[in-house]
Design a protein around this motif. Structure first.
Motif, short mmCIF file in Angstrom:
data_model
loop_
_atom_site.label_atom_id
_atom_site.label_comp_id
_atom_site.label_asym_id
_atom_site.label_seq_id
_atom_site.Cartn_x
_atom_site.Cartn_y
_atom_site.Cartn_z
N THR A 1 -0.97 12.04 -6.69
CA THR A 1 -1.13 11.04 -5.63
C THR A 1 -2.54 11.13 -5.06
O THR A 1 -3.23 12.14 -5.20
CB THR A 1 -0.12 11.22 -4.49
OG1 THR A 1 -0.30 12.50 -3.91
CG2 THR A 1 1.30 11.06 -4.97
N SER B 1 -1.10 6.75 -10.94
CA SER B 1 -0.73 5.85 -12.05
C SER B 1 -0.82 4.38 -11.67
O SER B 1 -0.86 3.51 -12.53
CB SER B 1 0.67 6.17 -12.54
OG SER B 1 1.62 6.00 -11.49
N GLU B 2 -0.87 4.07 -10.36
CA GLU B 2 -0.99 2.67 -9.92
C GLU B 2 -2.41 2.13 -10.08
O GLU B 2 -2.62 0.93 -10.01
CB GLU B 2 -0.58 2.52 -8.44
CG GLU B 2 0.90 2.53 -8.22
CD GLU B 2 1.25 2.14 -6.79
OE1 GLU B 2 0.47 1.39 -6.14
OE2 GLU B 2 2.31 2.57 -6.32
N LYS C 1 -7.25 -1.50 -7.71
CA LYS C 1 -6.22 -2.22 -6.96
C LYS C 1 -6.72 -2.46 -5.54
O LYS C 1 -7.29 -1.57 -4.92
CB LYS C 1 -4.93 -1.40 -6.95
CG LYS C 1 -3.75 -2.11 -6.32
CD LYS C 1 -2.48 -1.32 -6.56
CE LYS C 1 -1.29 -2.05 -5.94
NZ LYS C 1 -0.03 -1.33 -6.17
N ILE D 1 -0.69 7.16 -2.61
CA ILE D 1 -0.62 6.23 -3.74
C ILE D 1 -0.52 7.03 -5.03
O ILE D 1 -1.34 7.91 -5.27
CB ILE D 1 -1.87 5.34 -3.79
CG1 ILE D 1 -2.02 4.57 -2.51
CG2 ILE D 1 -1.83 4.41 -5.00
CD1 ILE D 1 -3.37 3.91 -2.36
N SER E 1 0.87 -1.17 0.00
CA SER E 1 0.00 0.00 0.00
C SER E 1 0.90 1.21 0.00
O SER E 1 2.09 1.11 0.24
CB SER E 1 -0.92 0.01 1.22
OG SER E 1 -0.21 0.44 2.36
N GLY E 2 0.34 2.32 -0.25
CA GLY E 2 1.13 3.54 -0.32
C GLY E 2 1.58 4.05 1.03
O GLY E 2 2.38 4.94 1.10
#
Length: 160
Positions: free
Chosen positions: A156, A73-74, A81, A70, A51-52
């Motif tokens: 983010t 772009s993830e 996700k 996060i 996780s971020g």
């Protein structure tokens, strides 16, 4: 009974040899190797889901958990996700629109496993949830996923 069966029987001597074999240096090392191998297997049995936030509480408040910091772009457009450590699933139903939900399925408490084709899917009993609302699409889940708050700042996002 014969004399051999009552006191110094071959069976008693064999048992004594087996006990001695387990308590000698080689036996102890063999047992330690088995225990270490079991520990390695247990440690490798469930991969971590990143996780971020590295398990830290959300910025600006204590407790509650959440996926924070996060990179946007993830989270793929039309997908999402799952962050199992913070029990959060983040989706991007359309470009630039981010949604987040509690990743615990209301059916029996399993963590949802994936986001595919516009749906969040629970692998335990195949409940499907809408990736933009969290509502039940199909399956045994009695209710939808609980929404969380997503804040996007630049590239983010944070979830609370």
């Amino acid at each position: 009974m014969t004399e051999q069966q009552s006191s110094g029987s071959p069976a008693a001597e064999g048992l004594a040899e087996r006990v001695a074999g387990l308590t000698d240096r080689r036996g102890v090392l063999r047992l330690a190797g088995v225990a270490a191998g079991a520990g390695v297997l247990a440690a490798c049995s469930s991969p971590a889901v990143p996780s971020g936030n590295g398990g830290a509480p959300p910025a600006g408040g204590a407790g509650g958990g959440g996926a924070n910091g996060i990179p946007t772009s993830e989270i793929p457009v039309g997908g999402g996700k799952v962050f199992a450590d913070s029990k959060t699933v983040v989706t991007q139903p359309t470009a630039g629109t981010f949604k987040a939900f509690d990743a615990i399925c209301p059916h029996q408490g399993c963590t949802v496993g994936s986001v595919e084709g516009g749906q969040i899917i629970c692998p335990c009993h195949q409940s499907h949830f809408d990736d933009s609302t969290g509502d039940v699409v199909s399956g045994p889940a009695p209710t939808g996923l609980t929404p969380k708050t997503v804040k996007v700042s630049g590239a983010t996002l944070t979830v609370s």
